[in-house]
Structures are given as structure tokens and as C-alpha cells.
Design a protein around this motif. Structure first.
Motif, PDB file in Angstrom:
ATOM      1  N   LEU A 115       1.329  -1.335  -0.167  1.00 23.47           N
ATOM      2  CA  LEU A 115      -0.055  -0.125  -0.201  1.00 23.47           C
ATOM      3  C   LEU A 115       0.602   1.240   0.221  1.00 23.47           C
ATOM      4  O   LEU A 115       0.500   2.313  -0.377  1.00 23.47           O
ATOM      5  CB  LEU A 115      -1.311  -0.116   0.702  1.00 23.47           C
ATOM      6  CG  LEU A 115      -2.011  -0.674   1.270  1.00 23.47           C
ATOM      7  CD1 LEU A 115      -2.975  -1.244   2.649  1.00 23.47           C
ATOM      8  CD2 LEU A 115      -2.869  -0.448   0.181  1.00 23.47           C
ATOM      9  N   SER A 116       2.239   1.328   0.137  1.00 19.39           N
ATOM     10  CA  SER A 116       2.901   2.010   0.320  1.00 19.39           C
ATOM     11  C   SER A 116       3.681   2.401  -1.139  1.00 19.39           C
ATOM     12  O   SER A 116       5.244   3.222  -1.030  1.00 19.39           O
ATOM     13  CB  SER A 116       4.075   2.130   1.498  1.00 19.39           C
ATOM     14  OG  SER A 116       5.045   0.895   2.104  1.00 19.39           O
ATOM     15  N   CYS A 121      -5.301   2.367  -4.986  1.00 20.62           N
ATOM     16  CA  CYS A 121      -6.514   1.044  -4.977  1.00 20.62           C
ATOM     17  C   CYS A 121      -7.727   2.135  -4.285  1.00 20.62           C
ATOM     18  O   CYS A 121      -8.006   2.908  -3.260  1.00 20.62           O
ATOM     19  CB  CYS A 121      -5.993   0.778  -3.822  1.00 20.62           C
ATOM     20  SG  CYS A 121      -3.827  -0.144  -4.066  1.00 20.62           S
ATOM     21  N   THR A 143      -7.577   0.065   6.793  1.00 19.06           N
ATOM     22  CA  THR A 143      -7.193   0.825   5.649  1.00 19.06           C
ATOM     23  C   THR A 143      -7.959   1.257   5.013  1.00 19.06           C
ATOM     24  O   THR A 143      -8.509   0.953   3.415  1.00 19.06           O
ATOM     25  CB  THR A 143      -7.824  -0.852   4.524  1.00 19.06           C
ATOM     26  OG1 THR A 143      -8.669  -1.688   5.135  1.00 19.06           O
ATOM     27  CG2 THR A 143      -6.390  -1.779   4.760  1.00 19.06           C
ATOM     28  N   THR A 145      -8.816   4.630   4.425  1.00 18.45           N
ATOM     29  CA  THR A 145      -8.290   5.981   3.163  1.00 18.45           C
ATOM     30  C   THR A 145      -7.898   5.007   2.315  1.00 18.45           C
ATOM     31  O   THR A 145      -7.282   5.843   1.375  1.00 18.45           O
ATOM     32  CB  THR A 145      -7.317   5.980   4.344  1.00 18.45           C
ATOM     33  OG1 THR A 145      -6.696   5.862   4.662  1.00 18.45           O
ATOM     34  CG2 THR A 145      -7.816   6.786   5.840  1.00 18.45           C
ATOM     35  N   TYR A 146      -7.319   4.302   2.024  1.00 21.50           N
ATOM     36  CA  TYR A 146      -6.660   3.324   0.885  1.00 21.50           C
ATOM     37  C   TYR A 146      -7.984   2.733  -0.192  1.00 21.50           C
ATOM     38  O   TYR A 146      -7.499   2.610  -1.496  1.00 21.50           O
ATOM     39  CB  TYR A 146      -5.885   1.833   1.364  1.00 21.50           C
ATOM     40  CG  TYR A 146      -4.825   2.343   1.942  1.00 21.50           C
ATOM     41  CD1 TYR A 146      -3.651   2.800   1.258  1.00 21.50           C
ATOM     42  CD2 TYR A 146      -4.483   2.255   3.520  1.00 21.50           C
ATOM     43  CE1 TYR A 146      -2.415   3.472   2.213  1.00 21.50           C
ATOM     44  CE2 TYR A 146      -2.891   2.673   4.092  1.00 21.50           C
ATOM     45  CZ  TYR A 146      -2.732   3.520   3.797  1.00 21.50           C
ATOM     46  OH  TYR A 146      -1.480   4.104   3.639  1.00 21.50           O
TER      47      TYR A 146
END
Length: 390
Positions: A115-116, A121, A143, A145-146
Motif C-alpha cells: 500500500l505504500s 487502490c 485501510t 483511507t486506501y
């Protein structure tokens, strides 16, 4: 070139409606070039609506060559987090940043690092079989915020409710198709009246007699006209009455739409998803049979698919449900598991909802259908179901 068969799963939201579809490519011994070829061959039949279509390559490792596919706007590519971190990860990340497709990242032990990596996504996918519900709730919060959380491989309605309560936007699986309660002893009044109308239409009763039966439940007439006038039916003019429908379509075509009304009388809380699935199965069976049976039998294949979920929709056993309707023998044989000429089409329609690519290939091969023919029929049936009003 390797033949690539596809299966599908629905994504069901908190309101028990199907809001997206997940396609899984069974690549077997193939790789990304085969996936690209299979997906590209579907461009002309790809669903044009707003509902997302998730695309999974199953157990086959993904790499940057998957992005050679010109993904439609409503396509979402599923990627395991590990694919961004292996030796081909930099090329995949660069391709994703260049083409910017919609991505669903599968959460695994490497997901935090993935994710970094700088890949946007929209969705984060969680395998419901690998996480406890307490973990899902915590991970959904962390998660958020992703991307929106999606639960995959949900097996029963209890787990579905737990997943959405944990913060998942939707859950993927066929958990809602299994009967959830003890079968009832008889149809409810609304269902019984629909069966009465259906039997009258099937036997070409006088229009006045059918209209009299319809007047006993005004909602039936309204729902029937709504179906017939839906975008999925494709008529050039609006049907105003049952008499008008008979003159425009004839009894045979009306019979298939009346069969769908049985689903609308269901008391099952999952009725919206069940109705959508029944309609998709019905259209898929009709398309699969194109050129393989006489055109006069297409309506019967449609009805076989539509009635394949009667046990769950009506809450009574299949034998009991069929006893109330005077249906052709091939329909009853297929629905009761007694073989017959419609059974192979029903078997293939059901196989398309499983995760066994070899079984799909075997069932399709028995009917002489190629992977391309089968995959195209699935997407055409999906578009048809999407176009209907529920």
C-alpha cells in the motif's frame, strides 16, 4: 492458444442488492498473454452500465503484461499485494501508474508494504476464510483511507451479515442461493395467484379470464408491465395493458415474464439478489442453447433458468413448487435432476457460478461450446440482467 474459461461471483451490498460482478479467469496452464487475449475478445459484449466488473486471474501470478488489455472504464483489476513486491513488481507498478486502471488490492501479510508503493487502490479485498471477523473489523477501519473493503469467499448469510457489520462495502459469494429456512407447506396467496395466471397463459386461456385473474392482484399487472417495458426487453413502443401485451408479444413470450413474477412474491430478505441471479441464469441458458435446440424451445430454456432458484425464492421444495404448475416435461426433468435435454444447459449455467475451471470446460465441451462462446454468453446475460428494472 490456451482456452480461458471464466466463472463469476456477485458482489452483494448491505441492502442485499448485487452491485458488481467478479469474473475469474481460469488460466490453468496459461499466463497473462492468454488472459489479455480472452479479455480483449470480449470488448464488443462487455457490460456498458455503471456496475463495476472485477477481474481476477485466480491463482495465476500477475505481471505488467496484464495491462496490455485495454480495460473498460467499469473494469476493476484484482491484484495480490505480493505481485507488487516480487521481482516483476517495479514493472507492474510503473504500468499501473501509467495506465491508472481501477485496482482492488488483495490484503495479505505483505499488504502494508504494498500500500505504500504508490499505487492508487479503489478497493481492498479481504478473503473472509483467512480472517476472523474481529480482524476484518480492525482491518476495514485501518485501510479505509486506501480503499473500500470487499469481503471475498463469503459462504453463508450469517458471515455476510457479520462482514457488512464489520465495515465491508460488499461481500462476494453465492451464500444467498441456498434455502435459509424450513420449506413451507404451501405457496402464499400472492404466489398462488401468479401461478394461476401463469397456467392460464400457458394454456392460451381467453384474455378476459386472464385479465380477471390479474385484477385480483393489481401489483402483478404493474410488475408484469414494468418488466415488459424495461430496457432489457428492447421493445420499440410502451405496452399499456395486458391485452396490448398479448397482441404485441403473444402468449409464449408473456409466459417467460410471468415466470419471473414468482420471484417478486418472495419473502426472502435476499430476494433482490436472487431475482437478479434467476434472470441471469435464464438468459444465459437461452443464449447457450442458441443453434443447439429448436428456436421454439428458447422460451422453455429461459424458464428453466428462471425457475432454478424456486426452492429459495418461494421457500418450498422444488417438487412441491412444480406440482402447482403444468410445465413441459424437459423443464421439470432438468429442475428435478432427472436429466433430459435441458439439463446440460442448466449444469453449465450452474458451473459458471463455481470455481472449477476444468468442470466448466468439461460441461461446455459436452455442448460443443468454445471458451469464447461461453464467455461471451455470460457477459451478454450479465448485461441483460443489468438492464432489467427491479
Amino acid at each position: 492458444m490456451t482456452e480461458v474459461f471464466m466463472s463469476r461471483q456477485p458482489l452483494v451490498n448491505r441492502q442485499r442488492r448485487i452491485i458488481a460482478t467478479r469474473l475469474t479467469l481460469h488460466l490453468e496452464s496459461g499466463g497473462m498473454p492468454d488472459a489479455v487475449n480472452a479479455l480483449s475478445a470480449l470488448a464488443s459484449v462487455w457490460p456498458q452500465g455503471e456496475k463495476p466488473v472485477f477481474v481476477s486471474c485466480g491463482r495465476t501470478p500477475c505481471d505488467a503484461s496484464l495491462l496490455d488489455w485495454s480495460a473498460p472504464e467499469n473494469a476493476t483489476i484484482e491484484l495480490p499485494a505480493a505481485a507488487l513486491l516480487d521481482q516483476n513488481g517495479p514493472d507492474l507498478i510503473a504500468a499501473l501508474q501509467t495506465w491508472q486502471p481501477t485496482v482492488c488490492l488483495h490484503f495479505d501479510p505483505q499488504a502494508t508494504q504494498a500500500l505504500s508503493a504508490g499505487v492508487a487502490c479503489r478497493f481492498i479485498g479481504f478473503d473472509a476464510q483467512h480472517f476472523a471477523l474481529a480482524q476484518l473489523k480492525l482491518l476495514a477501519a485501518r485501510t479505509r483511507t486506501y480503499g473500500m473493503g470487499i469481503a471475498f469467499n463469503v459462504e453463508n448469510t450469517a458471515d455476510f451479515r457479520a462482514c457488512v457489520d464489520a465495515g465491508m462495502t460488499a461481500a462476494a459469494g453465492w451464500f444467498f442461493t441456498a434455502p435459509s429456512s424450513t420449506p413451507a407447506k404451501a405457496l402464499n396467496p400472492g404466489q398462488a395467484n401468479i401461478v394461476r395466471v401463469l397456467n392460464l397463459v400457458r394454456h392460451n386461456a381467453d384474455i378476459r379470464e386472464i385479465e380477471a385473474a390479474l385484477k385480483q392482484d393489481v401489483a402483478i399487472s404493474y410488475k408484469l408491465l414494468r418488466y415488459i417495458n424495461s430496457a432489457g426487453f428492447g421493445l420499440s413502443c410502451e405496452i399499456q395493458s395486458f391485452r396490448h401485451a398479448v397482441s404485441m408479444l403473444g402468449y409464449d413470450k408473456l409466459n417467460r415474464w410471468l415466470s419471473l413474477l414468482l420471484a417478486t412474491a418472495s419473502k426472502d430478505p435476499m430476494a433482490p439478489a436472487l431475482l437478479y441471479t434467476a434472470l441471469l441464469r435464464a438468459r444465459l441458458m437461452e443464449l447457450l442453447a442458441n443453434g443447439l435446440v429448436e428456436p421454439s424451445e428458447y422460451d422453455n430454456l429461459f424458464i428453466t433458468g428462471a425457475f432454478s432458484l424456486l426452492e429459495t425464492l418461494l421457500g418450498i421444495g422444488m417438487e412441491q413448487a412444480l406440482e402447482t404448475m403444468r410445465l413441459p416435461e424437459p423443464i421439470c426433468d432438468a429442475l428435478l435432476g432427472n436429466g433430459g435435454r435441458y439439463k446440460p444447459f442448466l449444469d453449465l449455467a450452474l458451473a459458471s457460478e463455481g470455481d472449477d475451471g476444468q468442470n466448466i470446460a468439461t460441461q461446455a465441451g459436452m455442448l460443443g461450446l468454445t471458451a469464447s462462446q461461453f464467455n461471451r454468453a455470460q457477459l451478454q446475460a450479465l448485461s441483460f440482467a443489468d438492464a432489467m428494472e427491479f
